[in-house]
Design an enzyme around this catalytic site. Structure first.
Site, PDB file in Angstrom:
ATOM      1  N   HIS A   1       0.849  -1.146  -0.020  1.00 56.35           N
ATOM      2  CA  HIS A   1       0.063  -0.103  -0.110  1.00 56.35           C
ATOM      3  C   HIS A   1       0.978   1.296   0.040  1.00 56.35           C
ATOM      4  CE1 HIS A   1      -2.783   2.874   1.721  1.00 56.35           C
ATOM      5  NE2 HIS A   1      -3.796   2.114   1.430  1.00 56.35           N
TER       6      HIS A   1
ATOM      7  N   ASP B   1       3.018  -4.084   8.086  1.00 56.25           N
ATOM      8  CA  ASP B   1       1.920  -3.257   8.061  1.00 56.25           C
ATOM      9  C   ASP B   1       0.631  -4.462   8.177  1.00 56.25           C
ATOM     10  OD1 ASP B   1      -0.396  -2.019   7.005  1.00 56.25           O
ATOM     11  OD2 ASP B   1       0.246  -1.302   4.917  1.00 56.25           O
TER      12      ASP B   1
ATOM     13  N   GLN C   1      -4.608  -4.687   7.191  1.00 52.54           N
ATOM     14  CA  GLN C   1      -5.539  -5.558   6.696  1.00 52.54           C
ATOM     15  C   GLN C   1      -5.599  -6.551   7.518  1.00 52.54           C
ATOM     16  OE1 GLN C   1      -7.789  -4.934   4.515  1.00 52.54           O
ATOM     17  NE2 GLN C   1      -7.292  -2.773   3.669  1.00 52.54           N
TER      18      GLN C   1
ATOM     19  N   LYS D   1     -10.347   0.292  10.521  1.00 54.82           N
ATOM     20  CA  LYS D   1     -10.487  -0.940   9.819  1.00 54.82           C
ATOM     21  C   LYS D   1     -10.939  -1.894  10.600  1.00 54.82           C
ATOM     22  CE  LYS D   1      -7.148   0.352   6.272  1.00 54.82           C
ATOM     23  NZ  LYS D   1      -8.091   0.715   5.156  1.00 54.82           N
TER      24      LYS D   1
ATOM     25  N   CYS E   1      -4.785   2.357  -3.532  1.00 59.10           N
ATOM     26  CA  CYS E   1      -3.395   2.857  -3.033  1.00 59.10           C
ATOM     27  C   CYS E   1      -2.299   1.775  -3.246  1.00 59.10           C
ATOM     28  CB  CYS E   1      -3.592   3.310  -1.513  1.00 59.10           C
ATOM     29  SG  CYS E   1      -4.722   4.478  -1.261  1.00 59.10           S
TER      30      CYS E   1
HETATM   31  C1  LIG Z   1      -2.602  -2.378   3.909  1.00 62.23           C
HETATM   32  C2  LIG Z   1      -2.662  -1.191   4.206  1.00 62.23           C
HETATM   33  N1  LIG Z   1      -1.814  -0.420   4.857  1.00 62.23           N
HETATM   34  C3  LIG Z   1      -2.095   0.904   5.297  1.00 62.23           C
HETATM   35  C4  LIG Z   1      -3.470   1.394   5.094  1.00 62.23           C
HETATM   36  C5  LIG Z   1      -3.351   2.930   5.646  1.00 62.23           C
HETATM   37  O1  LIG Z   1      -4.262   2.931   6.600  1.00 62.23           O
HETATM   38  P1  LIG Z   1      -4.961   4.265   7.210  1.00 62.23           P
HETATM   39  O2  LIG Z   1      -5.529   5.163   5.766  1.00 62.23           O
HETATM   40  O3  LIG Z   1      -5.833   4.106   7.934  1.00 62.23           O
HETATM   41  O4  LIG Z   1      -3.587   5.053   7.469  1.00 62.23           O
HETATM   42  C6  LIG Z   1      -4.285   0.639   4.389  1.00 62.23           C
HETATM   43  C7  LIG Z   1      -5.675   1.387   4.210  1.00 62.23           C
HETATM   44  O5  LIG Z   1      -5.760   2.128   3.349  1.00 62.23           O
HETATM   45  C8  LIG Z   1      -4.168  -0.650   3.924  1.00 62.23           C
HETATM   46  O6  LIG Z   1      -5.031  -1.400   3.461  1.00 62.23           O
END
Ligand SMILES: Cc1ncc(COP(=O)(O)O)c(C=O)c1O
Ligand SMILES: Cc1ncc(COP(=O)(O)O)c(C=O)c1O
Lengths: 425, 151, 425, 151
Positions: free
Chosen positions: A137, A214, A217, A240, A380
């Site tokens: 991401h 990370d 998810q 999430k 993203c």
């Molecule tokens: C795999 C992953 N990492 C990071 C993020 C970033 O999360 P946030 O937008 O809540 O900072 C997301 C969600 O958009 C994601 O799916």
């Protein structure tokens, strides 16, 4: 279906999510399949936040009055709850951020903020290497690009195979004595692929590199235990995992946090302040500058309670079953290409796909007209989409409140989309 | 087919999407711009060729990757603008943008915006408004650049 | 009292704040005089956030489905509302952060993040100077210390006079051709002093320096207009203006934001992403990485509605009257020394004081036993306390819901504190 | 005077606050530590002198800036610890910390902690718990340092 998931009473769960009774059109109920972007909140989470606001709201860690004490208890209690949820050995290893993105930026910036007093392990410098993957991401890619740019370090990445998994063939050459950090996602938000954490941790340990996971998810959808994973840092998002927006979590090993330089600076993260210099508090306070997301922490703790009451094993089984149902359904539709492993359980509940000749926006639009809310675009993860030669995909993601009937409606909706566009002149 | 969808994917939209007018990148041109919609990754490269001391649009050529709406929008726009003066088309541009941003409150004036009237169904969908306006934003940027070069 | 404040119906306002009916002990109602640390929330703010969650909750700016549209409308609508509240020429100048502290860090980090393509004005480098004041909150001091440390710039500061105002005598030598930034607070969170913004803006403009205004304490309590103030950047906190925690605001002139390098990176702030490089979106998106505080923005917009309905002029008059009442009351108590200007209206409604021979913790404890919640300590302004030779102070701060009777109770409480400790052998 | 306050500002606390025992910094000492409570700016400098191969606390001297509670806590602690063995006092330390953190649920054992029992009224006030424990944390840190030097 396993015995576990048969016990899972989705209708009772749905009663906890008032938004699910919402109509998009007079005769179109909401079918929310975008929990991968943000989850809905059960009333237990909303109620916990409101109750805090009506009874105990005050600034935390800064006041000595009773209200401040109650608010601090609520906030620090939430930290303990979350530590417990993710299997952290100590609540002092749990740092509240605003989202997973800030958690990842925190690590990336702090690793560039050190000076000669910082242990070499916690300081990225010119000539060092940072390893990420091609399926990240943007939140776990761009901060590392920027760290590399600021410091002169080199960014490298693990490619993705045609089978939608990490290509570890050249891991031996990608991980070198210069590698300071390996940052990777636990579960791809596009492919659904769950990555081999142990193999990457082992490779990192062999050269003394840090591992940054990370888990935005994964943590909401499977039993999750930082201690068992063996990584050094973990990033999460509250919104999430049935919790509020405005809160995220960085977990880090205490001995690393204890030596990591600060990132955001200001109130509540200091030890002593003079006009020309300051010293900093111990973790987690060192990494929480300013007034934190207090009511949001309370809400997130309630979300952990909710998830644990359902049971993470059972949630995983439930979502696995739905994922398999969706994969099987989509596989039967001509022109649909799944971007991700074809079979559960080697993957989790985000199902992205391409409809031949149709832009995801148009696919999403038809599904939306049926009340089916899915995400479209590059999610993203632009480089990953480029890797598979698509501009974007359509993605359905499943939650605790998703029913088999909804997945059916979704599969039919995709078939209908193809018919719909086929029927136009 | 639901009313909602038929208001969006009108025959004209489908026609322009399938057989876009003036598509492809051509020479000669005065300025070229490349716009991206960062939320979906859609892209347009647009070339503008002016004539008569920069007052008339001689050609607009483009390469657009995007949804049916954005591709149709590019085709309709090129067809509307090519051959007309910048002064003539300014009201069309303003009117179309206002109508697209009105959430469906503003009815379009077909005399002004031609085929693009068929895109106004998207005005109720904020995410799609961007798709439809992307070619127009690109035209505007190309024009600003051309004027800077000319000045 | 002015006609304005006579019209101000505090009892009606109190009915909007359910927490004010809370009892601390069976016979001790809450007298909350710590709005300077964090404000309480009227039910209108709580209700707006809950309504959003029950009807429109989705991820913003990332989805094309209708729920995403509604959520994006709510979020961008909140941005417009806040732009309007602070007099910003355009909503694109409003960046949502997690608190005022992040807003200030954003500017400090971004000014250090540039490269050769960044305009010199927006890049702090070795040899440059950063000017702050001796009365800053740590949030507007430590980020500048750290920027200076990272870049090799020099940090200087404007001292505070014995009269609790900025000492501008040497401004001519403190502001030089090397000065890149003047960062200062609009209203001291300790002294209550309101600073001469125009004079500092003029000095900055003369040398082409940027001005950064910490308005965390002022914006909630007086008519506030960024355009009229003439500064370049402004930082605010939602939770100090009747809004939620987890949200703050950075306002910046568009032409500056347009050239300022990003700070946090990740999703939603990019233009294009490749594995080895990225380009970034226009403001405000460029400065909002990751999922933003969506429901919190909705709550903050409701707080602006609430404040505007009361009228900022009338709020200021109300709080001025209470401040004067407190100052007069405290001045009559032997052993109480006010740390701040003695008379309203040259100052605003934070009243900090020292009780001879008594540590603020002990003062606060006695007040707390009476239900009076005030803040004790250095209030994140340690150098300022050092300047006045005190380790800490006790601070009362007044809000829209504060009554004259509460201020009376507070003044009596302070007198009682002195009696209490005097009576102990 | 309310019950709440009388439970906090007991006669013993007031006595130790007014006439603290063992206060001031003395020589000789093995280690010196400086602790700060970042939320209120309170500070303590504490010196530890060990004897008998590091097994006995020969002297604790200190300079404490803080509220009545924290000053009394330092005085009581020094008086309790001086002259005793580290092994002897460990249970007192554990017990006191547990009781202070118990929110008033744990009653203190006066035989173990002596005068410090008078501080337990503060256990109900989380912000004050830190004040009371600060001298103990300083002692602990000084001890850890002394052992590292000795090792
Ligand atoms: C795999 C992953 N990492 C990071 C993020 C970033 O999360 P946030 O937008 O809540 O900072 C997301 C969600 O958009 C994601 O799916
Ligand atoms: C003057 C001033 N600036 C900045 C801040 C920081 O605000 P926050 O903690 O919400 O980031 C505060 C509040 O603590 C303040 O009073």
């Amino acid at each position: 279906m396993s015995a576990l998931s048969r016990e899972f009473d989705v209708e009772a769960i749905r009663a906890d999510f008032p938004i699910l009774t919402r109509m998009l059109d007079p005769d179109t109920p909401l079918i929310y399949l975008d929990g991968g972007a943000t989850s809905q909140r059960p009333r237990q989470v909303i109620d916990a936040e409101v109750a805090y606001l009506l009874h105990d709201n005050a600034a935390v860690k800064r006041g000595a009055h009773r209200m401040a004490g109650l608010a601090t208890d609520a906030y620090e209690g939430a930290r303990e709850r979350i530590a417990d949820f993710i299997g952290a050995p100590s609540p002092d290893e749990v740092v509240f951020t605003k989202n997973a993105t800030e958690a990842l930026n925190l690590v990336a910036y702090s690793l560039g903020n050190g000076d000669d007093s910082t242990p070499a392990r916690l300081r990225v410098r010119e000539g060092d290497e940072i390893l990420v993957t091609e399926m990240e991401h943007h939140a776990n890619l761009v901060p590392w690009q920027e760290l590399a740019r600021r410091t002169g370090a080199r960014l490298r990445w693990i490619p993705v195979t045609d089978d939608f998994t990490l290509d570890l063939t050249d891991l031996g050459t990608l991980v070198t004595e210069r590698t300071k950090v390996i940052a990777f996602t636990h579960q791809s938000n596009v492919l659904g692929t769950v990555n081999p954490v142990a193999a990457l941790v082992e490779a990192a340990r062999a050269v003394g590199a840090l591992t940054v996971l990370d888990a935005a998810q994964s943590a909401p959808h499977m039993p999750f235990d930082v201690a068992a994973l063996g990584v050094d840092f973990v990033a999460l998002s509250g919104h999430k995992m049935l919790g509020p927006t405005g809160i995220g979590v960085l977990w880090g090993r205490y001995e690393l946090l204890a030596e990591l330089p600060p990132f955001l600076t200001g109130g509540s993260m200091i030890e002593m302040v003079h006009m020309d210099r300051s010293t900093f508090a111990e973790p987690p306070a060192r990494f929480e500058a300013g007034t934190p997301p207090i009511s949001q922490a309370v809400g997130l703790a309630a979300a952990c309670d909710y998830l644990d009451a359902l049971g993470m094993e059972r949630i995983a089984a439930h979502e696995q079953a739905l994922t398999q149902q969706a994969l099987t359904g989509l596989a039967a539709i001509d022109g649909v290409r799944i971007i991700g492993p074809a079979a559960s359980p080697s993957r989790a509940g985000a199902v992205a796909f391409d409809v031949a000749g149709r832009h995801p926006h148009d696919v999403g639009q038809v599904l939306d007209s049926l009340g089916i809310e899915v995400r479209v675009g590059h999610h993203c993860a632009w480089p990953l989409h480029r890797r598979f030669g698509v501009h974007g995909t359509t993605r359905a993601s499943f939650s605790v409140h998703t029913t088999a009937a909804e997945v059916d409606a979704f599969v039919h909706g995709v078939a209908h989309t193809i018919d719909f566009f086929g029927s136009l002149s | 087919m639901s009313n909602q969808l038929s208001a969006l994917y009108t025959e004209l939209v489908i026609e322009h999407d399938k057989r876009p007018l003036h598509a492809g990148l051509r020479e000669p041109f005065d300025t070229e711009v490349h716009h991206v919609n960062p939320t979906c990754g859609d892209e347009i490269t647009l070339r503008l060729r002016l004539a008569e001391g920069g007052e008339r649009i001689e050609d607009i050529s483009y390469d657009a990757v995007g949804c049916a709406m954005s591709r149709a929008a590019a085709s309709m726009m090129a067809d509307l603008l090519i051959g007309r003066t910048i002064e003539e088309v300014a009201p069309a541009q303003d009117h179309f943008e206002a109508a697209m941003r009105s959430r469906g409150r503003l009815e379009g004036d077909e005399d002004l915006i031609g085929d693009s009237i068929a895109l106004l169904g998207a005005a109720k969908f904020p995410a799609r408004v961007k798709c439809v306006l992307m070619p127009w934003k690109a035209y505007q940027a190309a024009l600003v650049e051309a004027r800077m070069l000319g000045a």
